[in-house]
Design a protein around this motif. Structure first.
Motif, PDB file in Angstrom:
ATOM      1  N   ALA A  46      54.088  12.575  -2.816  1.00  0.00           N
ATOM      2  CA  ALA A  46      53.325  11.810  -3.802  1.00  0.00           C
ATOM      3  C   ALA A  46      54.232  10.782  -4.459  1.00  0.00           C
ATOM      4  O   ALA A  46      55.354  11.080  -4.848  1.00  0.00           O
ATOM      5  CB  ALA A  46      52.759  12.746  -4.863  1.00  0.00           C
ATOM      6  N   ALA A  47      53.767   9.539  -4.536  1.00  0.00           N
ATOM      7  CA  ALA A  47      54.536   8.497  -5.210  1.00  0.00           C
ATOM      8  C   ALA A  47      53.749   8.040  -6.429  1.00  0.00           C
ATOM      9  O   ALA A  47      52.540   7.865  -6.366  1.00  0.00           O
ATOM     10  CB  ALA A  47      54.769   7.325  -4.275  1.00  0.00           C
ATOM     11  N   ALA A  48      54.480   7.890  -7.515  1.00  0.00           N
ATOM     12  CA  ALA A  48      53.802   7.511  -8.754  1.00  0.00           C
ATOM     13  C   ALA A  48      53.383   6.051  -8.693  1.00  0.00           C
ATOM     14  O   ALA A  48      54.090   5.235  -8.118  1.00  0.00           O
ATOM     15  CB  ALA A  48      54.742   7.740  -9.930  1.00  0.00           C
ATOM     16  N   PRO A  49      52.244   5.719  -9.278  1.00  0.00           N
ATOM     17  CA  PRO A  49      51.791   4.325  -9.255  1.00  0.00           C
ATOM     18  C   PRO A  49      52.694   3.429 -10.099  1.00  0.00           C
ATOM     19  O   PRO A  49      53.251   3.859 -11.105  1.00  0.00           O
ATOM     20  CB  PRO A  49      50.379   4.394  -9.850  1.00  0.00           C
ATOM     21  N   LYS A  50      52.821   2.183  -9.629  1.00  0.00           N
ATOM     22  CA  LYS A  50      53.693   1.244 -10.331  1.00  0.00           C
ATOM     23  C   LYS A  50      52.931  -0.024 -10.704  1.00  0.00           C
ATOM     24  O   LYS A  50      51.813  -0.252 -10.242  1.00  0.00           O
ATOM     25  CB  LYS A  50      54.887   0.886  -9.446  1.00  0.00           C
ATOM     26  N   VAL A  51      53.573  -0.828 -11.499  1.00  0.00           N
ATOM     27  CA  VAL A  51      52.947  -2.070 -11.944  1.00  0.00           C
ATOM     28  C   VAL A  51      54.054  -3.094 -12.220  1.00  0.00           C
ATOM     29  O   VAL A  51      55.195  -2.725 -12.488  1.00  0.00           O
ATOM     30  CB  VAL A  51      52.081  -1.817 -13.207  1.00  0.00           C
ATOM     31  N   ALA A  52      53.704  -4.373 -12.091  1.00  0.00           N
ATOM     32  CA  ALA A  52      54.691  -5.418 -12.379  1.00  0.00           C
ATOM     33  C   ALA A  52      54.788  -5.643 -13.881  1.00  0.00           C
ATOM     34  O   ALA A  52      53.777  -5.682 -14.576  1.00  0.00           O
ATOM     35  CB  ALA A  52      54.293  -6.721 -11.698  1.00  0.00           C
ATOM     36  N   VAL A  53      56.016  -5.757 -14.393  1.00  0.00           N
ATOM     37  CA  VAL A  53      56.218  -5.987 -15.825  1.00  0.00           C
ATOM     38  C   VAL A  53      57.104  -7.221 -16.007  1.00  0.00           C
ATOM     39  O   VAL A  53      58.169  -7.304 -15.403  1.00  0.00           O
ATOM     40  CB  VAL A  53      56.902  -4.771 -16.485  1.00  0.00           C
ATOM     41  N   VAL A  54      56.632  -8.166 -16.785  1.00  0.00           N
ATOM     42  CA  VAL A  54      57.427  -9.375 -17.052  1.00  0.00           C
ATOM     43  C   VAL A  54      58.380  -9.063 -18.192  1.00  0.00           C
ATOM     44  O   VAL A  54      57.968  -8.895 -19.338  1.00  0.00           O
ATOM     45  CB  VAL A  54      56.510 -10.550 -17.429  1.00  0.00           C
ATOM     46  N   ARG A  55      59.664  -8.983 -17.882  1.00  0.00           N
ATOM     47  CA  ARG A  55      60.636  -8.589 -18.897  1.00  0.00           C
ATOM     48  C   ARG A  55      61.164  -9.802 -19.666  1.00  0.00           C
ATOM     49  O   ARG A  55      62.357 -10.069 -19.697  1.00  0.00           O
ATOM     50  CB  ARG A  55      61.787  -7.839 -18.239  1.00  0.00           C
ATOM     51  N   CYS A  56      60.275 -10.522 -20.237  1.00  0.00           N
ATOM     52  CA  CYS A  56      60.694 -11.651 -21.077  1.00  0.00           C
ATOM     53  C   CYS A  56      59.586 -11.889 -22.074  1.00  0.00           C
ATOM     54  O   CYS A  56      58.411 -11.892 -21.723  1.00  0.00           O
ATOM     55  CB  CYS A  56      60.931 -12.912 -20.245  1.00  0.00           C
ATOM     56  N   ASN A  57      59.969 -12.052 -23.326  1.00  0.00           N
ATOM     57  CA  ASN A  57      58.983 -12.308 -24.364  1.00  0.00           C
ATOM     58  C   ASN A  57      59.301 -13.614 -25.080  1.00  0.00           C
ATOM     59  O   ASN A  57      58.915 -13.844 -26.202  1.00  0.00           O
ATOM     60  CB  ASN A  57      58.953 -11.131 -25.348  1.00  0.00           C
ATOM     61  N   GLY A  58      60.046 -14.455 -24.368  1.00  0.00           N
ATOM     62  CA  GLY A  58      60.481 -15.712 -24.987  1.00  0.00           C
ATOM     63  C   GLY A  58      59.371 -16.746 -25.001  1.00  0.00           C
ATOM     64  O   GLY A  58      59.328 -17.661 -24.191  1.00  0.00           O
TER      65      GLY A  58
END
Lengths: 325, 476, 294
Positions: free
Chosen positions: C99-111
């Motif tokens: 079983a692989a946990a679901p993933k999601v794209a995260v934009v690591r910038c809040n500028g």
């Protein structure tokens, strides 16, 4: 101050699409003056209708069918298409036929493919050939030059028609009815508006070469090929016309200098342009001499337009330092 | 565009008649020359209060700092030794105390390792000969070729035309190759820049000695100085000098070249001067027997070998249409650009873009804090109006980019393949041969950002080729 | 009658000959493909996104069959179809998958435009890769989002869009398949493919700046300054600071949100949590920290 940052180069040569398009329009002015001189009111009506219709259709299609905000009619390409289309029509053509021609040229020939830069075939020629096939009678009855009217003008046989007759009958004496080469150069013959004066077209062509709007490859290769091939036929059988008269007759000069050199539909490399020009020349002579139509220039150009992507794929410029294998 | 352009189509030849000027054989454009500072003599720029020495002033591995905070340094003290592989050392051009060794904004637009020195006085290392007297080959006695190359390497000299390739490496032809012609690049085909032009006018003999040193170093009897014909005074000065002292400087010839961009490109210059074309990478100029050195580099070589002076200063043109006094400065490396602008009459109010280098290949700078580096040939301030590119319109396939490309590529095709992410197509159409000269974008009537796209393609394709190469190595 | 007969015979025989040629050619040039590849391909989503690292779904199906022949499907994952599809694939090939946990794209910038002032103006081809060649680009931050939307162009699922107000891309979690195309397209590696987390809840450091604190602060008001406060407050050792940048390990994080409150730069964000009951205690503290001369 917030400085602008961008990758090099930071300067530009100042060339623009408008400059090129209007440059070609300027180069057409001598031929325009000649057509007005030889055909008077008829020429004015046909050209004005054609240009106005092309510009209006382009505007309407970009605005209402494609829904683009940015209008492209200012770039001069629609005006140019209109001018060239008009130059390819007889001076007594009814207005409604011209409108159909303009709609096909701009609508089918250009905007269906996405507008300037993406059309595979020369729009003005698409319009002209459409009209030629749909309205053969109107499109092939040419007023004799020197008449200023629009309606009820006297029509007559064009040099091309006489040449065709001579070949068909094998009777070289028909050729003696041809006007002199000098008359054909200046424009004392029947034919489409812009075709009649080869001299004015040549002046325009030299202007474009000087302004570096076009390069010599396409016009020179077409004219040379036609001259050589027609000369060969003339030598074998005198019922084929003299090569110089072949070059000066019909739409050859207009096609070689203004239609075949259209940026969008001609090959990108010098070598490719030579191949393209030679092929147009050969096709023109073959259609003129052996086909059913007296004129073959527009068909030859359209056929080679179709081959342009192929030429671009296989004919590459010589790379720097390339070693011949 | 510029009406002031004086197009020189021929210059008198010493052999009678006139030269029409050789040039390269494929493509090329002719931007408005705008050599505003051509008549202003080289001025010595003031020593800055604080100097920044980037460890990334050359192509290859960065230099490694050998000083630390608080260290006392003099002019000519080693700050960073050459890194592993292709690299050169970095020297201090000022005397004072090391303020910090840290990442500092440089002309690349990012923060990179640099040594910052607070200036106190102007004390020089004793090994450096500060006199102005001309040292000739005769004075040097029996200096060996190895010694010449070693002194060049030790001085941290790099190509000063802007490419910043370590010069020492260039002067050691790989086995199997032989230098048949030294070509001195005095073309300065970039508009606006006049640093090389002024250098030739003011230090001609030093340059000739420098050329002899290079000839000696690579054992090559023949050298050519390629100068574009928009510098007739430099052509005349050098030809007269060579005629007068033919015995002293044998085997050197001035070659006047037609004004055409990018003649200063290494490959184009070799083609123009000796008519040989360097094949596609990985072939090098030396494969056709040529070694090209910028005239600024030649002067640096002269100073390094005869005066034992490391590369600590260079000539830089500060120019622009609204700059009060467009000037050529002899500036210490590490001087902030701001100071040079102040000396040239201050930052014009309508400045819109700051360019390090020339307008065709230079880098747009974000700030004036960045220091002068070994490769800074110019600082160009463009007015607000000139700064922005024109509006982009669709490609009309006019093929002007194809005929302008000096490498015989098809820029329109590469740019459209880039948009389609067709990297295979880019590679097959030789995107890696692109020299990024910008002739395509310069000439495009539709103002398309051709070179922007081609750069992306070149970078990506180089990455793909490298990955493939690595894979084939690991498989073996 | 005769004409009709001739026509039928001629056309019929042409048809017969053509059919024969086709039949023979089909036999002669038949390509024998493992039929499992077709079966696997059928259960795959068919988007040909390349998120798996293979050229399209066909390539992935081939790789699955090959891997199955070697005995393990490990390392192969269709990011679009996720677990259910991989289970189907495994069924076809007679294998089992972890079983692989679901993933999601995260934009690591809040500028955003407000928090990260533009110090220059970019002019050129609208591509992050082009702007990246100019160093830090329009802002002084050499690590944050460039805002030209290369990630948006790379997404096959319309799951990432530029927000014109902030100038930053926003991920639609419903549509995102974690295929990683955006992450690969970003020249600065701003986008992380991250575990979706329990109930889709995540605590993330929205910053990618590896400069020293003082410089980061100059470039952006919400950048991570590597002050270590979050590391100290975390009871689960989920946060590490490496190269002047804090990172929360999604597997160790217990979603307590203490770090979020502690961060003086407001660089840590919690996603998909219900709104806090009393926001009062945290806000004055956050404000106080900002003014303190760290």
């Amino acid at each position: 101050m917030k400085p602008v940052i961008s990758l090099s180069p930071h300067v530009h040569g100042g060339d623009s699409v408008q400059k090129n398009m209007y440059g070609v329009c300027i180069a057409l002015i001598p031929a325009l003056v000649a057509s007005l001189y030889f055909f008077g009111l008829g020429a004015a009506i046909v050209l004005a209708t054609s240009v106005a219709a092309c510009v209006c259709f382009e505007w309407a299609i970009t605005r209402f069918i494609l829904g683009r905000k940015q209008l492209t009619i200012c770039d001069g390409s629609a005006i140019l298409t209109g001018l060239l289309l008009g130059f390819n029509l007889p001076s007594n053509l009814p207005i409604w036929i011209i409108l159909i021609g303009a709609l096909v040229a701009i609508g089918v020939g250009k905007m269906t493919f996405g507008g300037l830069g993406t059309n595979p075939f020369n729009p003005a020629l698409v319009g002209r050939v459409f009209l030629l096939i749909s309205f053969p009678v109107q499109m092939t009855t040419w007023p004799v030059s020197g008449q200023m009217g629009y309606v009820d003008v006297e029509t007559g046989a064009t040099p091309l028609f006489l040449m065709k007759e001579a070949i068909k009958s094998g009777d070289a004496s028909i050729l003696s009815q041809l006007p002199s080469s000098l008359d054909m150069l200046i424009g004392q013959t029947g034919g489409s508006l812009g075709e009649v004066s080869a001299l004015c077209l040549l002046i325009g062509c030299i202007f474009m070469l000087c302004r570096r709007i076009i390069t010599w490859h396409i016009p020179v290769s077409i004219l040379a090929t036609v001259w050589l091939l027609a000369g060969l036929f003339h030598l074998i059988d005198p019922s084929y016309a003299d090569p110089t008269q072949v070059i000066l007759s019909g739409g050859l000069m207009l096609g070689a200098c203004f239609m075949a050199t259209d940026y969008v539909t001609s090959p990108m490399t010098a070598k490719g342009q030579l191949i393209y020009g030679v092929a147009i020349g050969v096709l023109t002579v073959l259609i003129r001499d052996f086909g059913s139509y007296p004129e073959g220039m527009s068909f030859a150009i359209l056929i080679m337009n179709g081959f342009t992507p192929l030429i671009n794929t296989y004919v590459k410029p010589k790379r720097f330092g390339e070693v011949k294998k | 565009m510029n009406k002031q352009d004086t197009k020189v189509t021929s210059v008198p030849s010493p052999h009678g008649g006139s030269w029409r000027g050789a040039t390269f054989h494929i493509g090329g454009v002719h931007p408005a020359e705008n050599k505003l500072s051509a008549a202003s003599p080289i001025r010595v720029a003031a020593i800055p209060k604080q100097a920044v020495f980037s460890m990334f002033q050359h192509i290859g591995a960065p230099a490694v700092p050998v000083v630390k905070m608080g260290d006392e340094v003099k002019v000519g003290t080693l700050l960073g030794e050459a890194g592993k592989g292709l690299s050169v050392p970095v020297f201090s051009s000022v005397s004072g105390k090391v303020n910090k060794v840290d990442a500092v904004l440089d002309s690349s637009g990012t923060r990179r390792m640099a040594v910052v020195v607070d200036v106190e006085g102007d004390e020089w290392e004793e090994s450096i000969d500060r006199s102005d007297t001309l040292v000739t080959m005769k004075d040097l006695g029996n200096i060996t070729a190895e010694e010449v190359v070693n002194r060049i390497k030790a001085a941290g000299i790099v190509g000063m035309g802007g490419a910043t390739f370590p010069t020492g490496v260039k002067l050691m032809p790989p086995p199997g190759t032989k230098a048949e012609a030294i070509i001195v690049n005095a073309v300065e085909c970039e508009p606006y820049l006049t640093a090389d032009h002024r250098l030739m006018l003011e230090k001609p003999e030093q340059i000739l000695v420098g050329i002899q040193l290079i000839k000696h170093a690579v054992n090559c009897p023949k050298a050519y100085i390629g100068i574009e014909m928009n510098k007739p005074d430099a052509i005349k000065l050098l030809t007269d000098l060579l005629k007068e002292k033919a015995a002293q400087y044998p085997g050197i010839e001035v070659v006047p070249l037609k004004v055409k961009y990018p003649q200063g490109g290494e490959k184009q210059l070799i083609d123009a001067v000796i008519g040989r074309q360097v094949p596609a990478p990985p072939a090098l100029p030396i494969n056709v027997g040529a070694i090209v050195q910028n005239v600024g580099t030649v002067y640096a070589i002269y100073e390094a070998v005869t005066k034992r002076k490391p590369l600590i200063e260079r000539i830089i043109t500060v120019t622009g249409k609204s700059v009060k006094n467009p000037s050529n400065f002899l500036a210490r490396i590490g001087t902030p650009m701001q100071q040079l602008i102040d000396e040239a009459g201050g930052l014009p109010e309508d400045t819109g873009k700051i360019i390090g280098g020339g307008p065709m290949m230079g880098r747009a700078l974000m700030s004036l804090e960045v220091p002068v580096t070994k490769g800074s040939s110019g600082l160009l301030l463009m007015t607000e109006k000139e700064s922005r590119r024109g509006e982009v319109s669709p490609c009309i396939r006019c093929a002007k980019c194809v005929s302008a490309c000096p490498m015989g590529l098809e820029p329109y095709l590469l740019a459209s393949y880039t948009r389609l992410k067709n990297w295979d197509g880019c590679e097959k159409n030789d995107v890696t041969s692109c020299i990024e000269c910008g002739s395509c974008a310069f000439t495009c009537p539709s103002n398309r950002p051709l070179l922007d796209n081609i750069r992306v393609a070149k970078q990506t394709v180089m990455g793909i080729i490298k990955a493939r190469h690595m894979e084939s190595i690991t498989k073996k | 009658m005769n004409v009709i007969l001739i026509a039928v015979i001629v056309l019929g025989s042409i048809g017969l000959v053509a059919a024969l040629i086709l039949f023979l050619a089909g036999k002669k040039f038949a390509v024998h493909e493992d039929e499992r590849i077709g079966q696997v391909q059928e259960v795959l989503p068919g988007a040909n996104c390349g998120g798996c690292g293979f050229p399209g779904c066909g390539g992935f199906a081939g790789a699955c069959v090959k891997a199955a022949d070697k005995g393990s499907l490990e390392g192969l994952l269709c990011p679009v179809g996720g677990q259910p599809v991989m289970e189907q694939v495994a069924d076809i090939l007679g294998m089992k998958v972890e079983a692989a946990a679901p993933k999601v794209a995260v934009v690591r910038c809040n500028g955003t435009c407000e928090s990260r002032p533009r110090i220059a103006e970019f002019d050129g081809a609208q591509s992050c890769k082009v702007q990246q060649m100019l160093g830090s680009g329009e802002t002084a931050c050499a690590y944050g989002c460039l805002g030209c939307g290369d990630c948006v162009a790379a997404c096959q699922f319309d799951a990432i869009r530029m927000n014109p107000e902030t100038g930053l891309p926003e991920v639609d979690e419903e549509k995102c398949t974690a295929c990683g195309a955006c992450s690969k397209a970003c020249p600065r590696g701003v986008i992380e493919i991250r575990l979706k987390g329990l109930k889709n809840r995540r605590v993330v450091v929205l910053c990618n700046n590896k400069d020293k604190g003082a410089q980061t602060r100059k470039a952006c008001s919400v950048g991570c300054i590597a002050c270590q406060k979050c590391v100290k407050v975390c009871k689960f050792e989920a946060i590490t600071v490496d190269a002047n940048l804090a990172y929360i390990d999604a597997e160790k994080c217990k979603l307590c949100r203490k770090c979020e409150d502690e961060c003086p730069q407001n660089a840590i964000h919690a996603f998909n949590f219900p709104p806090k009951k009393s926001p009062l205690p945290t806000s004055p503290k956050g404000g106080g920290d900002k003014s303190s001369d760290y």
